[in-house]
Scaffold this motif. Structure first.
Motif, PDB file in Angstrom:
ATOM      1  N   VAL A 107     -46.945  43.739  -0.109  1.00 31.00           N
ATOM      2  CA  VAL A 107     -47.259  42.531   0.644  1.00 31.00           C
ATOM      3  C   VAL A 107     -48.564  42.802   1.381  1.00 31.00           C
ATOM      4  CG1 VAL A 107     -46.479  40.961   2.457  1.00 31.00           C
ATOM      5  CG2 VAL A 107     -44.797  42.031   0.921  1.00 31.00           C
ATOM      6  N   HIS A 108     -49.605  42.047   1.027  1.00 31.77           N
ATOM      7  CA  HIS A 108     -50.937  42.245   1.621  1.00 31.77           C
ATOM      8  C   HIS A 108     -51.394  43.696   1.458  1.00 31.77           C
ATOM      9  CE1 HIS A 108     -50.537  38.222   3.199  1.00 31.77           C
ATOM     10  NE2 HIS A 108     -49.449  38.573   3.865  1.00 31.77           N
ATOM     11  N   GLY A 109     -51.106  44.286   0.288  1.00 30.34           N
ATOM     12  CA  GLY A 109     -51.537  45.642  -0.005  1.00 30.34           C
ATOM     13  C   GLY A 109     -50.689  46.742   0.615  1.00 30.34           C
ATOM     14  N   ARG A 110     -49.645  46.385   1.329  1.00 31.49           N
ATOM     15  CA  ARG A 110     -48.793  47.383   1.999  1.00 31.49           C
ATOM     16  C   ARG A 110     -47.418  47.429   1.364  1.00 31.49           C
ATOM     17  NH1 ARG A 110     -49.186  47.807   8.244  1.00 31.49           N
ATOM     18  NH2 ARG A 110     -48.651  49.878   7.551  1.00 31.49           N
ATOM     19  N   GLN A 111     -46.787  48.577   1.515  1.00 32.38           N
ATOM     20  CA  GLN A 111     -45.412  48.721   1.042  1.00 32.38           C
ATOM     21  C   GLN A 111     -44.510  47.747   1.792  1.00 32.38           C
ATOM     22  OE1 GLN A 111     -43.773  52.634   1.417  1.00 32.38           O
ATOM     23  NE2 GLN A 111     -45.533  53.621   0.469  1.00 32.38           N
ATOM     24  N   PRO A 112     -43.486  47.248   1.126  1.00 31.85           N
ATOM     25  CA  PRO A 112     -42.521  46.435   1.863  1.00 31.85           C
ATOM     26  C   PRO A 112     -41.795  47.299   2.897  1.00 31.85           C
ATOM     27  CG  PRO A 112     -41.767  46.856  -0.374  1.00 31.85           C
ATOM     28  CD  PRO A 112     -43.154  47.398  -0.276  1.00 31.85           C
ATOM     29  N   ALA A 113     -41.357  46.673   3.941  1.00 26.37           N
ATOM     30  CA  ALA A 113     -40.705  47.389   5.043  1.00 26.37           C
ATOM     31  C   ALA A 113     -39.291  47.821   4.680  1.00 26.37           C
ATOM     32  CB  ALA A 113     -40.655  46.487   6.276  1.00 26.37           C
ATOM     33  N   CYS A 114     -38.855  48.914   5.291  1.00 24.63           N
ATOM     34  CA  CYS A 114     -37.477  49.379   5.162  1.00 24.63           C
ATOM     35  C   CYS A 114     -36.549  48.262   5.637  1.00 24.63           C
ATOM     36  CB  CYS A 114     -37.269  50.645   6.001  1.00 24.63           C
ATOM     37  SG  CYS A 114     -35.554  51.203   6.093  1.00 24.63           S
ATOM     38  N   THR A 115     -35.539  47.985   4.856  1.00 20.33           N
ATOM     39  CA  THR A 115     -34.567  46.936   5.178  1.00 20.33           C
ATOM     40  C   THR A 115     -33.883  47.193   6.517  1.00 20.33           C
ATOM     41  OG1 THR A 115     -34.161  46.664   2.806  1.00 20.33           O
ATOM     42  CG2 THR A 115     -32.526  45.736   4.293  1.00 20.33           C
ATOM     43  N   ASP A 116     -33.694  48.469   6.876  1.00 17.18           N
ATOM     44  CA  ASP A 116     -32.937  48.820   8.076  1.00 17.18           C
ATOM     45  C   ASP A 116     -33.771  48.971   9.343  1.00 17.18           C
ATOM     46  OD1 ASP A 116     -30.360  48.994   6.731  1.00 17.18           O
ATOM     47  OD2 ASP A 116     -31.176  50.794   5.781  1.00 17.18           O
ATOM     48  N   CYS A 117     -34.959  49.589   9.237  1.00 19.08           N
ATOM     49  CA  CYS A 117     -35.714  49.887  10.464  1.00 19.08           C
ATOM     50  C   CYS A 117     -37.114  49.293  10.508  1.00 19.08           C
ATOM     51  CB  CYS A 117     -35.792  51.404  10.686  1.00 19.08           C
ATOM     52  SG  CYS A 117     -36.849  52.271   9.499  1.00 19.08           S
ATOM     53  N   GLY A 118     -37.582  48.746   9.400  1.00 18.39           N
ATOM     54  CA  GLY A 118     -38.908  48.134   9.395  1.00 18.39           C
ATOM     55  C   GLY A 118     -40.050  49.096   9.113  1.00 18.39           C
ATOM     56  N   GLU A 119     -39.755  50.371   8.883  1.00 15.20           N
ATOM     57  CA  GLU A 119     -40.783  51.372   8.560  1.00 15.20           C
ATOM     58  C   GLU A 119     -41.558  50.909   7.322  1.00 15.20           C
ATOM     59  OE1 GLU A 119     -43.286  54.147   8.668  1.00 15.20           O
ATOM     60  OE2 GLU A 119     -41.664  54.455  10.111  1.00 15.20           O
TER      61      GLU A 119
ATOM     62  N   ASN B  53     -41.548  54.537   1.693  1.00 10.76           N
ATOM     63  CA  ASN B  53     -40.329  53.805   1.386  1.00 10.76           C
ATOM     64  C   ASN B  53     -39.958  53.924  -0.081  1.00 10.76           C
ATOM     65  OD1 ASN B  53     -39.984  53.048   4.005  1.00 10.76           O
ATOM     66  ND2 ASN B  53     -40.941  51.056   3.767  1.00 10.76           N
ATOM     67  N   TRP B  54     -38.692  53.677  -0.350  1.00  8.53           N
ATOM     68  CA  TRP B  54     -38.121  53.760  -1.682  1.00  8.53           C
ATOM     69  C   TRP B  54     -37.440  52.437  -2.007  1.00  8.53           C
ATOM     70  CZ3 TRP B  54     -38.083  58.288  -4.730  1.00  8.53           C
ATOM     71  CH2 TRP B  54     -38.650  59.405  -4.120  1.00  8.53           C
TER      72      TRP B  54
ATOM     73  N   GLU C 147     -29.055  47.592 -10.529  1.00 11.76           N
ATOM     74  CA  GLU C 147     -29.137  46.202 -10.960  1.00 11.76           C
ATOM     75  C   GLU C 147     -28.692  45.260  -9.848  1.00 11.76           C
ATOM     76  OE1 GLU C 147     -28.364  44.089 -15.211  1.00 11.76           O
ATOM     77  OE2 GLU C 147     -26.874  45.514 -14.516  1.00 11.76           O
ATOM     78  N   ASN C 148     -29.506  44.263  -9.571  1.00 13.29           N
ATOM     79  CA  ASN C 148     -29.265  43.227  -8.554  1.00 13.29           C
ATOM     80  C   ASN C 148     -29.297  43.738  -7.117  1.00 13.29           C
ATOM     81  OD1 ASN C 148     -28.944  41.181 -10.542  1.00 13.29           O
ATOM     82  ND2 ASN C 148     -26.863  41.914 -10.885  1.00 13.29           N
ATOM     83  N   CYS C 149     -29.781  44.937  -6.883  1.00 12.47           N
ATOM     84  CA  CYS C 149     -29.914  45.438  -5.512  1.00 12.47           C
ATOM     85  C   CYS C 149     -31.362  45.284  -5.083  1.00 12.47           C
ATOM     86  CB  CYS C 149     -29.489  46.912  -5.423  1.00 12.47           C
ATOM     87  SG  CYS C 149     -29.485  47.526  -3.717  1.00 12.47           S
ATOM     88  N   LYS C 150     -31.570  44.820  -3.876  1.00 14.07           N
ATOM     89  CA  LYS C 150     -32.920  44.585  -3.369  1.00 14.07           C
ATOM     90  C   LYS C 150     -33.271  45.511  -2.214  1.00 14.07           C
ATOM     91  CE  LYS C 150     -32.679  39.820  -4.745  1.00 14.07           C
ATOM     92  NZ  LYS C 150     -31.850  38.697  -4.554  1.00 14.07           N
ATOM     93  N   HIS C 151     -32.473  46.547  -2.010  1.00 14.97           N
ATOM     94  CA  HIS C 151     -32.636  47.404  -0.839  1.00 14.97           C
ATOM     95  C   HIS C 151     -33.921  48.226  -0.897  1.00 14.97           C
ATOM     96  CE1 HIS C 151     -31.108  49.369   2.758  1.00 14.97           C
ATOM     97  NE2 HIS C 151     -31.651  50.477   2.278  1.00 14.97           N
ATOM     98  N   ILE C 152     -34.645  48.213   0.207  1.00 15.67           N
ATOM     99  CA  ILE C 152     -35.803  49.077   0.432  1.00 15.67           C
ATOM    100  C   ILE C 152     -35.412  49.986   1.589  1.00 15.67           C
ATOM    101  CG2 ILE C 152     -38.239  49.214   1.085  1.00 15.67           C
ATOM    102  CD1 ILE C 152     -37.822  47.803  -1.597  1.00 15.67           C
ATOM    103  N   GLY C 153     -35.528  51.288   1.375  1.00 13.84           N
ATOM    104  CA  GLY C 153     -35.142  52.237   2.422  1.00 13.84           C
ATOM    105  C   GLY C 153     -36.221  53.269   2.661  1.00 13.84           C
ATOM    106  N   CYS C 154     -36.332  53.706   3.894  1.00 16.45           N
ATOM    107  CA  CYS C 154     -37.331  54.721   4.230  1.00 16.45           C
ATOM    108  C   CYS C 154     -36.857  56.096   3.775  1.00 16.45           C
ATOM    109  CB  CYS C 154     -37.660  54.703   5.716  1.00 16.45           C
ATOM    110  SG  CYS C 154     -36.256  54.976   6.807  1.00 16.45           S
ATOM    111  N   SER C 155     -37.798  57.016   3.661  1.00 15.89           N
ATOM    112  CA  SER C 155     -37.525  58.335   3.090  1.00 15.89           C
ATOM    113  C   SER C 155     -36.752  59.235   4.038  1.00 15.89           C
ATOM    114  CB  SER C 155     -38.840  59.013   2.710  1.00 15.89           C
ATOM    115  OG  SER C 155     -39.458  59.562   3.854  1.00 15.89           O
ATOM    116  N   ARG C 156     -36.343  60.373   3.492  1.00 14.69           N
ATOM    117  CA  ARG C 156     -35.641  61.373   4.293  1.00 14.69           C
ATOM    118  C   ARG C 156     -36.569  61.996   5.326  1.00 14.69           C
ATOM    119  NH1 ARG C 156     -32.813  64.890   0.360  1.00 14.69           N
ATOM    120  NH2 ARG C 156     -32.983  63.146  -1.024  1.00 14.69           N
ATOM    121  N   TYR C 157     -37.870  61.740   5.236  1.00 14.75           N
ATOM    122  CA  TYR C 157     -38.829  62.246   6.213  1.00 14.75           C
ATOM    123  C   TYR C 157     -39.101  61.215   7.309  1.00 14.75           C
ATOM    124  CZ  TYR C 157     -39.289  65.648   2.562  1.00 14.75           C
ATOM    125  OH  TYR C 157     -38.998  66.592   1.613  1.00 14.75           O
ATOM    126  N   GLN C 158     -38.481  60.046   7.187  1.00 22.25           N
ATOM    127  CA  GLN C 158     -38.559  59.015   8.218  1.00 22.25           C
ATOM    128  C   GLN C 158     -37.159  58.924   8.859  1.00 22.25           C
ATOM    129  OE1 GLN C 158     -41.451  57.586   9.077  1.00 22.25           O
ATOM    130  NE2 GLN C 158     -42.578  58.597   7.450  1.00 22.25           N
TER     131      GLN C 158
END
Length: 129
Positions: A45-57, A61-62, A67-78
């Protein structure tokens, strides 16, 4: 086999470059029979990674590739939200939105498979837009 001087004591492997090389697993048994696609939630979005679904990082992100999951989550280093997603859902396969690598939490390994070719093609196409 000759010894690779960058990995003292190890046998030579033409795929390794230095002592910290990561070789993806090519026989992950956790890849399901379905076709993997890049979830819409993983698009930049605007050249940036989408935000983590849980914390907004918005860094390291990963995207879950179940199938049918839209979850974006931050890494184990976040804040480790993709790891928590895996632990609560059993969804194993994810895509790094930083370096575009694939990871299987059940194997605890980076993976490479022809089953992920469509995701790679979609990533290339999305970066050309």
């Amino acid at each position: 086999m000759p010894v690779n001087p960058t990995t003292t004591g190890d046998t030579f492997d033409e795929h390794l470059i230095g002592p910290f090389a990561v070789v993806p697993k090519t026989d992950c048994p956790h890849l399901a029979a379905h076709t993997y696609t890049l979830p819409q939630s993983a698009h930049r979005v605007h050249g940036r990674q989408p935000a983590c679904t849980d914390c907004g990082e918005t860094q390291e992100n990963w995207a879950c590739l179940e199938e049918n999951c839209k979850h974006i989550g931050c890494s184990r280093y976040q804040q480790k939200h993709m790891l928590a997603h895996h632990q609560s859902t059993g969804h194993n396969i994810c895509l790094s939105l930083t370096d575009l690598s694939f990871y299987c939490y059940a194997c605890e390994s980076y993976i490479d498979s022809p089953k992920l070719t469509q995701v790679n093609q979609q990533l290339i196409a999305s970066q050309q837009q």
